[in-house]
Write a protein that holds these residues in place. Structure first.
Motif, PDB file in Angstrom:
ATOM      1  N   LYS A  97      -2.046  -3.285   2.126  1.00 21.16           N
ATOM      2  CA  LYS A  97      -1.210  -2.573   1.155  1.00 21.16           C
ATOM      3  C   LYS A  97      -1.794  -2.718  -0.250  1.00 21.16           C
ATOM      4  N   THR A  98      -2.170  -3.932  -0.615  1.00 17.92           N
ATOM      5  CA  THR A  98      -2.764  -4.168  -1.936  1.00 17.92           C
ATOM      6  C   THR A  98      -4.066  -3.399  -2.085  1.00 17.92           C
ATOM      7  N   ARG A  99      -4.883  -3.401  -1.047  1.00 16.09           N
ATOM      8  CA  ARG A  99      -6.179  -2.703  -1.102  1.00 16.09           C
ATOM      9  C   ARG A  99      -5.980  -1.206  -1.331  1.00 16.09           C
ATOM     10  N   LEU A 100      -5.026  -0.616  -0.609  1.00 16.97           N
ATOM     11  CA  LEU A 100      -4.770   0.805  -0.760  1.00 16.97           C
ATOM     12  C   LEU A 100      -4.191   1.130  -2.134  1.00 16.97           C
ATOM     13  N   GLU A 101      -3.298   0.273  -2.623  1.00 14.78           N
ATOM     14  CA  GLU A 101      -2.712   0.511  -3.942  1.00 14.78           C
ATOM     15  C   GLU A 101      -3.762   0.411  -5.039  1.00 14.78           C
ATOM     16  N   GLU A 102      -4.684  -0.525  -4.906  1.00 10.30           N
ATOM     17  CA  GLU A 102      -5.764  -0.642  -5.888  1.00 10.30           C
ATOM     18  C   GLU A 102      -6.667   0.578  -5.844  1.00 10.30           C
TER      19      GLU A 102
END
Length: 542
Positions: free
Chosen positions: A192-197
């Motif tokens: 989730k963090t990777r996609l949001e970044e």
């Protein structure tokens, strides 16, 4: 100095919140430390009265403060709650759902012990909402889809409050302990963090302007494909403008991660998935995290995991993959979609008899036998006393689906609808794992063909692995029974938990995240419900 003035002098709202209660005490607000009903305790009792769990906890502890005490414990609890609200978005939970600004406003307006009692109750209410959401999710599964019959491991309000108030550890640790401890949940959070970044920096770049591309091609569309694969993480940085071997391997890896045929050619289906935006993937991660919270319990040191969306069945040991096989699941038709639930495998049956479910008997086979009494001749007819009946003695047209008094069974054979072995975890849904004579279906990419049960491509190897914990030579043991041709039940020395799940997004310990189509449409409905509960995606940046 008034409380309002106190807040105005502080630049950071959270710092103001953490000090507000202490300020109230300094200004003379009494703490409920004396016997009898104080104004504070009366306010707590009145405020908690409409919530049974809340009221039960405060009655049991004499209406003492959890949050508003003027000591280190009270301050640590307040700080932990506010920090947990701040951290909620990392778990896919909307901070607005817990309304920290309203708490701050209540603190600003607090003037009396009764006001402080109202703040105490409101903090407990927000704590309970957040604790439940972190532990078992925001949604009730069966309200989203009737086929999600999973029993969520809910904790009562009283249990959560009492456990928190009596905990000797740091309050922040209590919140951390609520979330799933599975490796999958942690990996989903990282994805989730990777996609949001990536979304914050413009996503994966321009879509590929081509319906399909093949190895050996070159041109602007190939360059766009190259750039997009690099942004996604499937291709190392390269200046090549040709669909070369490196790009072909990257496409194959992408195809494997999205449940496509990994031929290395970017055909129409592959191109549709490659051009899907991050805004199509992030909801899948949010839904998977919510689903993981629904399953927030020990899965079992050894357990069986059937992922309907992935058409797969796995044997897991200590969160590591021991065995995997393709599976066929229920048709995407009303009454035939495979349900989601957990149970325990108790035995396997070798050379099974197929007891045809009544719904199949009267809906599918009775009409055939009414047209031709010799139809489906591989099935035997039995009366209510378990006696086999000759079809020649039955007038099938005299019965309706409601009045048909017979049962159908298929004896053990290679043609048996259950194949040569079935794996039983008795449940009211009549769902189990089994072999099948229809082996060709496993060559399909989408494998939804059954009436609800789970068919396995490699049932014998599956059985050998299951028996390996109780037989020194499981293959010989199994094959000896199989070759006898006799219906035989083999009980497991230790029951094995079975979890039938539906995950369109998973993140393995090694390799890229895996995405699958939402074949039953369940995740789309869950995402709609999450949005209604306040979940949203961050905006795309340029």
């Amino acid at each position: 100095m008034t409380i309002a003035a106190f807040f105005q002098t502080k630049p950071k709202a959270r710092a103001a919140f953490f000090t507000a209660i202490a300020a109230l005490m300094i200004l003379g607000a009494p703490h409920p430390a004396v016997a009898g009903v104080t104004a504070f305790k009366q306010a707590v009792a009145e405020g908690a009265a409409r919530d049974d769990g809340l009221a039960a906890h405060y009655r049991a502890n004499g209406f003492d403060a959890i949050w508003t005490a003027q000591d280190e414990v009270g301050r640590a609890r307040r700080q932990a709650l506010m920090q947990a609200i701040d951290d909620a978005p990392a778990h896919g939970l909307p901070a607005s759902r817990y309304d920290a600004p309203r708490l701050m406003a209540m603190m600003r307006a607090a003037r009396t012990p009764r006001d402080l009692g109202a703040v105490e109750v409101e903090m407990s209410r927000i704590f309970l909402r957040l604790a439940h959401d972190l532990h078992t999710g925001m949604l009730t599964p069966s309200r989203i889809d009737a086929s999600i019959v999973r029993k969520v491991p809910l904790r009562s309000d009283e249990d959560l409050l009492t456990s928190f108030a009596s905990s000797d550890g740091p309050p922040a640790g209590f919140f951390r302990a609520l979330t799933p401890k599975s490796g999958e949940y942690a990996r989903l959070m990282r994805e989730k963090t990777r996609l949001e970044e990536a979304l914050a920096t413009g996503g994966w770049g321009a879509q590929v302007p081509a319906a399909s591309l093949a190895p050996g091609e070159s041109g602007p569309a190939v360059i766009a494909l190259r750039d997009r694969l690099m942004r996604m993480g499937y291709l190392e940085r390269t200046a090549s403008g040709t669909y070369d071997i490196a790009m072909q391997q990257a496409v194959q890896q992408f195809q494997s991660a999205h449940g496509l045929v990994a031929d290395g050619t970017a055909g129409a289906s592959t191109m549709n998935e490659i051009n899907a935006p991050i805004s199509a993937r992030l909801p899948m991660i949010h839904v998977a995290m919510e689903r993981e919270r629904w399953l927030n319990k020990p899965l079992g040191e050894r357990h069986i995991l059937v992922n309907l969306a992935d058409f797969s069945a796995r044997i897991m040991d200590d969160d590591s993959l021991t065995f995997e096989t393709r599976a066929v699941i229920g048709k995407d038709t009303s009454g035939q979609r495979s349900p989601e639930f957990s149970d325990e495998m108790e035995y396997m049956e070798i050379n099974p008899v197929w007891h045809v479910p009544r719904s199949i008997t009267v809906k599918e086979y009775l009409p055939q036998m009414q047209r031709n009494r010799g139809a489906v001749s591989h099935l035997k007819l039995y009366n209510s006393r378990g006696q086999q009946v000759s079809r020649a003695n039955v007038n099938f047209n005299a019965y309706s689906a409601r009045t048909f008094p017979f049962a159908l069974k298929q004896p053990p054979s290679n043609r048996n609808a259950l194949g040569l072995v079935k794996f039983m975890f008795p449940n009211k849904y009549n769902i189990y794992l089994h072999d099948t004579p229809s082996k060709d279906l496993f060559n399909r990419n989408v494998r939804a063909f059954s009436h609800g049960c789970i068919r396995l491509q490699r049932p014998f190897d599956f059985a050998y692995e299951i028996l390996s914990r109780q037989e020194s030579d499981p293959k010989t043991y199994f094959d000896t029974i199989l070759n006898s041709g006799r219906q035989t039940q083999v009980r497991l020395d230790q029951h094995i938990p079975v979890h039938i799940i539906y995950r369109t997004a998973t993140v393995p310990a090694k390799g890229p995240a895996q995405y699958r189509p939402d074949i039953y449409g369940r995740d789309g409905r869950i995402w709609e419900a999450l949005q209604q509960a306040g979940v949203s995606l961050p905006a795309v940046q340029g």
